[in-house]
Design an enzyme around this catalytic site. Structure first.
Site, PDB file in Angstrom:
ATOM      1  N   HIS A   1      -9.160 -52.690  13.039  1.00  0.00           N
ATOM      2  CA  HIS A   1      -9.107 -51.218  12.842  1.00  0.00           C
ATOM      3  C   HIS A   1      -8.645 -50.953  11.412  1.00  0.00           C
ATOM      4  O   HIS A   1      -7.457 -51.035  11.117  1.00  0.00           O
ATOM      5  CB  HIS A   1      -8.137 -50.575  13.837  1.00  0.00           C
ATOM      6  CG  HIS A   1      -8.110 -49.073  13.761  1.00  0.00           C
ATOM      7  ND1 HIS A   1      -8.205 -48.267  14.863  1.00  0.00           N
ATOM      8  CD2 HIS A   1      -7.992 -48.219  12.709  1.00  0.00           C
ATOM      9  CE1 HIS A   1      -8.146 -46.990  14.499  1.00  0.00           C
ATOM     10  NE2 HIS A   1      -8.007 -46.929  13.183  1.00  0.00           N
TER      11      HIS A   1
ATOM     12  N   HIS B   1      -9.255 -48.492   7.723  1.00  0.00           N
ATOM     13  CA  HIS B   1      -9.868 -47.409   6.941  1.00  0.00           C
ATOM     14  C   HIS B   1      -9.973 -47.861   5.493  1.00  0.00           C
ATOM     15  O   HIS B   1      -8.944 -48.089   4.843  1.00  0.00           O
ATOM     16  CB  HIS B   1      -9.008 -46.142   7.014  1.00  0.00           C
ATOM     17  CG  HIS B   1      -8.850 -45.621   8.407  1.00  0.00           C
ATOM     18  ND1 HIS B   1      -9.696 -44.686   8.954  1.00  0.00           N
ATOM     19  CD2 HIS B   1      -7.957 -45.936   9.370  1.00  0.00           C
ATOM     20  CE1 HIS B   1      -9.318 -44.431  10.206  1.00  0.00           C
ATOM     21  NE2 HIS B   1      -8.271 -45.182  10.478  1.00  0.00           N
ATOM     22  N   LEU B   2     -11.188 -47.973   4.986  1.00  0.00           N
ATOM     23  CA  LEU B   2     -11.366 -48.386   3.582  1.00  0.00           C
ATOM     24  C   LEU B   2     -11.673 -47.208   2.671  1.00  0.00           C
ATOM     25  O   LEU B   2     -11.713 -47.368   1.462  1.00  0.00           O
ATOM     26  CB  LEU B   2     -12.492 -49.420   3.456  1.00  0.00           C
ATOM     27  CG  LEU B   2     -12.138 -50.852   3.824  1.00  0.00           C
ATOM     28  CD1 LEU B   2     -13.319 -51.773   3.538  1.00  0.00           C
ATOM     29  CD2 LEU B   2     -10.896 -51.343   3.094  1.00  0.00           C
ATOM     30  N   ARG B   3     -11.922 -46.018   3.251  1.00  0.00           N
ATOM     31  CA  ARG B   3     -12.243 -44.835   2.437  1.00  0.00           C
ATOM     32  C   ARG B   3     -13.503 -45.082   1.619  1.00  0.00           C
ATOM     33  O   ARG B   3     -14.353 -45.883   1.970  1.00  0.00           O
ATOM     34  CB  ARG B   3     -11.060 -44.432   1.543  1.00  0.00           C
ATOM     35  CG  ARG B   3      -9.711 -44.362   2.254  1.00  0.00           C
ATOM     36  CD  ARG B   3      -9.715 -43.454   3.455  1.00  0.00           C
ATOM     37  NE  ARG B   3      -8.344 -43.163   3.909  1.00  0.00           N
ATOM     38  CZ  ARG B   3      -8.046 -42.718   5.105  1.00  0.00           C
ATOM     39  NH1 ARG B   3      -8.991 -42.523   6.017  1.00  0.00           N
ATOM     40  NH2 ARG B   3      -6.796 -42.456   5.432  1.00  0.00           N
TER      41      ARG B   3
ATOM     42  N   ASN C   1     -14.587 -42.575   9.567  1.00  0.00           N
ATOM     43  CA  ASN C   1     -14.178 -41.180   9.360  1.00  0.00           C
ATOM     44  C   ASN C   1     -14.139 -40.817   7.875  1.00  0.00           C
ATOM     45  O   ASN C   1     -13.131 -40.358   7.357  1.00  0.00           O
ATOM     46  CB  ASN C   1     -12.848 -40.873  10.056  1.00  0.00           C
ATOM     47  CG  ASN C   1     -11.666 -41.682   9.518  1.00  0.00           C
ATOM     48  OD1 ASN C   1     -11.845 -42.803   9.056  1.00  0.00           O
ATOM     49  ND2 ASN C   1     -10.475 -41.117   9.573  1.00  0.00           N
TER      50      ASN C   1
ATOM     51  N   LYS D   1     -17.170 -45.183  17.386  1.00  0.00           N
ATOM     52  CA  LYS D   1     -15.805 -44.669  17.417  1.00  0.00           C
ATOM     53  C   LYS D   1     -15.767 -43.254  17.953  1.00  0.00           C
ATOM     54  O   LYS D   1     -16.496 -42.372  17.485  1.00  0.00           O
ATOM     55  CB  LYS D   1     -15.221 -44.695  16.000  1.00  0.00           C
ATOM     56  CG  LYS D   1     -13.805 -44.152  15.872  1.00  0.00           C
ATOM     57  CD  LYS D   1     -12.754 -45.079  16.471  1.00  0.00           C
ATOM     58  CE  LYS D   1     -11.395 -44.407  16.583  1.00  0.00           C
ATOM     59  NZ  LYS D   1     -10.538 -44.613  15.450  1.00  0.00           N
TER      60      LYS D   1
ATOM     61  N   HIS E   1      -9.888 -43.205  19.808  1.00  0.00           N
ATOM     62  CA  HIS E   1      -8.642 -42.565  19.388  1.00  0.00           C
ATOM     63  C   HIS E   1      -8.194 -41.761  20.604  1.00  0.00           C
ATOM     64  O   HIS E   1      -8.728 -40.684  20.877  1.00  0.00           O
ATOM     65  CB  HIS E   1      -8.874 -41.673  18.161  1.00  0.00           C
ATOM     66  CG  HIS E   1      -7.591 -41.090  17.645  1.00  0.00           C
ATOM     67  ND1 HIS E   1      -7.053 -41.450  16.440  1.00  0.00           N
ATOM     68  CD2 HIS E   1      -6.727 -40.206  18.207  1.00  0.00           C
ATOM     69  CE1 HIS E   1      -5.904 -40.804  16.276  1.00  0.00           C
ATOM     70  NE2 HIS E   1      -5.694 -40.031  17.326  1.00  0.00           N
TER      71      HIS E   1
ATOM     72  N   HIS F   1      -4.902 -48.320  18.314  1.00  0.00           N
ATOM     73  CA  HIS F   1      -3.513 -47.998  17.963  1.00  0.00           C
ATOM     74  C   HIS F   1      -2.729 -47.460  19.157  1.00  0.00           C
ATOM     75  O   HIS F   1      -2.265 -46.323  19.169  1.00  0.00           O
ATOM     76  CB  HIS F   1      -3.408 -47.036  16.775  1.00  0.00           C
ATOM     77  CG  HIS F   1      -4.440 -45.937  16.715  1.00  0.00           C
ATOM     78  ND1 HIS F   1      -4.674 -45.075  17.742  1.00  0.00           N
ATOM     79  CD2 HIS F   1      -5.297 -45.564  15.743  1.00  0.00           C
ATOM     80  CE1 HIS F   1      -5.628 -44.225  17.393  1.00  0.00           C
ATOM     81  NE2 HIS F   1      -6.022 -44.500  16.188  1.00  0.00           N
TER      82      HIS F   1
ATOM     83  N   ASP G   1      -4.843 -50.192  11.468  1.00  0.00           N
ATOM     84  CA  ASP G   1      -4.999 -48.760  11.188  1.00  0.00           C
ATOM     85  C   ASP G   1      -4.504 -48.452   9.778  1.00  0.00           C
ATOM     86  O   ASP G   1      -4.014 -47.343   9.521  1.00  0.00           O
ATOM     87  CB  ASP G   1      -4.296 -47.896  12.238  1.00  0.00           C
ATOM     88  CG  ASP G   1      -4.707 -46.434  12.154  1.00  0.00           C
ATOM     89  OD1 ASP G   1      -5.734 -46.130  11.523  1.00  0.00           O
ATOM     90  OD2 ASP G   1      -3.980 -45.590  12.709  1.00  0.00           O
TER      91      ASP G   1
ATOM     92  N   HIS H   1      -3.714 -42.868   1.853  1.00  0.00           N
ATOM     93  CA  HIS H   1      -3.890 -41.505   1.315  1.00  0.00           C
ATOM     94  C   HIS H   1      -3.236 -41.485  -0.060  1.00  0.00           C
ATOM     95  O   HIS H   1      -2.242 -42.191  -0.286  1.00  0.00           O
ATOM     96  CB  HIS H   1      -3.174 -40.477   2.197  1.00  0.00           C
ATOM     97  CG  HIS H   1      -3.797 -40.274   3.543  1.00  0.00           C
ATOM     98  ND1 HIS H   1      -4.843 -39.402   3.762  1.00  0.00           N
ATOM     99  CD2 HIS H   1      -3.532 -40.840   4.747  1.00  0.00           C
ATOM    100  CE1 HIS H   1      -5.180 -39.425   5.047  1.00  0.00           C
ATOM    101  NE2 HIS H   1      -4.404 -40.297   5.666  1.00  0.00           N
TER     102      HIS H   1
ATOM    103  N   ALA I   1      -1.802 -37.693   7.764  1.00  0.00           N
ATOM    104  CA  ALA I   1      -1.465 -38.752   8.727  1.00  0.00           C
ATOM    105  C   ALA I   1      -2.136 -40.046   8.322  1.00  0.00           C
ATOM    106  O   ALA I   1      -3.342 -40.076   8.064  1.00  0.00           O
ATOM    107  CB  ALA I   1      -1.927 -38.339  10.121  1.00  0.00           C
TER     108      ALA I   1
HETATM  109  C1  NCD Z   1      -6.220 -42.165  10.090  1.00  0.00           C
HETATM  110  C2  NCD Z   1      -6.820 -41.752   8.749  1.00  0.00           C
HETATM  111  O1  NCD Z   1      -6.051 -41.369   7.863  1.00  0.00           O
HETATM  112  O2  NCD Z   1      -8.038 -41.835   8.582  1.00  0.00           O
HETATM  113  N1  NCD Z   1      -4.916 -41.605  10.193  1.00  0.00           N
HETATM  114  C3  NCD Z   1      -3.927 -42.017  11.001  1.00  0.00           C
HETATM  115  O3  NCD Z   1      -2.899 -41.360  11.041  1.00  0.00           O
HETATM  116  N2  NCD Z   1      -4.020 -43.110  11.733  1.00  0.00           N
HETATM  117  C4  NCD Z   1      -7.109 -41.757  11.202  1.00  0.00           C
HETATM  118  C5  NCD Z   1      -6.737 -42.353  12.532  1.00  0.00           C
HETATM  119  O4  NCD Z   1      -6.936 -43.547  12.784  1.00  0.00           O
HETATM  120  O5  NCD Z   1      -6.220 -41.616  13.373  1.00  0.00           O
HETATM  121 ZN    ZN Z   2      -7.384 -45.248  12.284  1.00  0.00          ZN
END
Ligand code: NCD
Ligand code: ZN
Length: 345
Positions: A13, A15-17, A41, A99, A136, A174, A247, A251, A263
């Protein structure tokens, strides 16, 4: 035990943006993990196989020369994802899961599903192909207390979903509550769970007591200490369908240290050492190899990585921030220390 050798781990899990932030964080994930399930996302979200393939190419372009990191792509389920997209996903060989973000549950979830009944045929196609649904698991009804979101989702959405789709394979992502931990460590072979370092190490006291710690703020929000203890017990239980999913969700610093904190916790470079710390605290270091290197591939039907990594007991200082493209990103444990580090070859 002062060293621990495990199969090179995967992150189920991540996030690479995109853009400059991805350029900064993708090499750090690739240094730590062999493969990762890449969350879709983005803005706009990755909803088609064509978009996933293009995103995958951008990820490869952000990796250092010679990296063997393998991004395992996912599609973002919407109310309108057609069953044909599932067929294309399976045929592509690049997309390993779909997802589900309930609309409004977290960062960039506004295109998420409003009612799973709208997705019935698409979920049926996923059942036919064994393509997992990554969830999620939070209900987002405005009146519902944020600490109750996961338990309510399990009772009101997840269990009925599993009844409607008896062959659907599901990963509760998560996991953040004792209820979720109990569910994924049951004997239902359709169900697996991922566990983050922050949910294994921290409770809501660590988020809120003595001042608000924005870099520990993520969704699902950290829960009570008894939940954390149940999560740690589940992750270290040796159950075959619990596995590592950081996860890691970077940011820009200004979005975290803000009047409305985004978040997501950034953890790729420190995650494995944090998991080692958690497993050691539970007296279960010997179970980390299955959690980080074997259980995930088994669920996804992929080979275990041939290479190994060795963790050694050695104090390591965590930088206060890493370069994040336009702005720094602040990791979990920023400015603190870790008791384990990955031995460099
Ligand atoms: C994640 C994100 O920033 O893309 N944020 C998070 O708080 N975990 C999205 C997610 O997995 O809920
Ligand atoms: Zn996530």
């Amino acid at each position: 035990m002062d060293t621990l050798t495990l199969p090179r781990p995967d992150d189920w899990h991540l996030h690479l943006r995109d853009g400059a932030l991805m350029q900064a964080v993708a090499p750090q994930a690739a240094a730590a993990f062999a493969r990762a399930i890449i969350m879709p996302n983005l803005k706009p979200p990755v909803t088609t196989v064509a978009e996933a393939a293009a995103y995958r190419q951008r990820i490869f372009a952000a990796l250092p020369e010679g990296s063997s990191f393998e991004p395992l792509m996912t599609l973002y389920l919407t109310d309108n994802t057609p069953p044909a997209e599932v067929e294309r996903a399976v045929a592509s060989g690049l997309v390993h899961a779909v997802k589900l973000y309930p609309a409004g549950a977290t960062t960039h979830s506004d295109a998420g599903v409003t009612d799973l009944l709208l997705c019935y045929d698409t979920l049926a196609a996923m059942e036919d192909h064994g393509l997992p649904l990554l969830i999620h698991g939070e209900r987002t009804d405005p009146g519902l207390d944020i600490f109750e979101r996961e338990a309510a989702f399990i009772d009101d959405v997840l269990l009925p979903l599993l009844d409607r789709h008896p062959r659907l394979r599901v990963v509760l992502e998560h996991v953040s509550t004792a209820a979720g931990a109990e569910l994924v460590t049951g004997d239902d072979p359709r169900l697996a769970g991922t566990f983050t370092p922050q949910h294994l190490l921290y409770s809501r006291n660590d988020l809120l007591v003595g001042g608000l710690s924005p870099h520990r703020y993520c969704m699902p929000v950290l829960k009570r200490e008894s939940d954390r203890e149940a999560l740690l017990a589940a992750a270290t239980s040796g159950h075959p369908r619990v596995f590592l999913g950081t996860d890691s969700a970077p940011h820009p610093r200004s979005a975290k240290e803000s009047g409305c904190c985004a978040a997501g916790c950034y953890s790729s470079p420190v995650a494995l050492a944090l998991y080692a710390e958690a497993f050691e605290a539970a007296g279960a270091l010997e179970r980390l190899a299955d959690f980080a290197g074997r259980n995930g591939p088994a669920f996804y039907g992929l080979p275990i990585n041939g290479e190994t990594v060795t963790l050694e007991r050695a104090a390591q200082e965590v930088p206060s921030a890493y370069p994040g493209g336009e702005e720094p990103v602040v990791p979990l444990r920023a400015g603190g220390t870790l008791g384990w580090r990955v031995r460099q070859p």
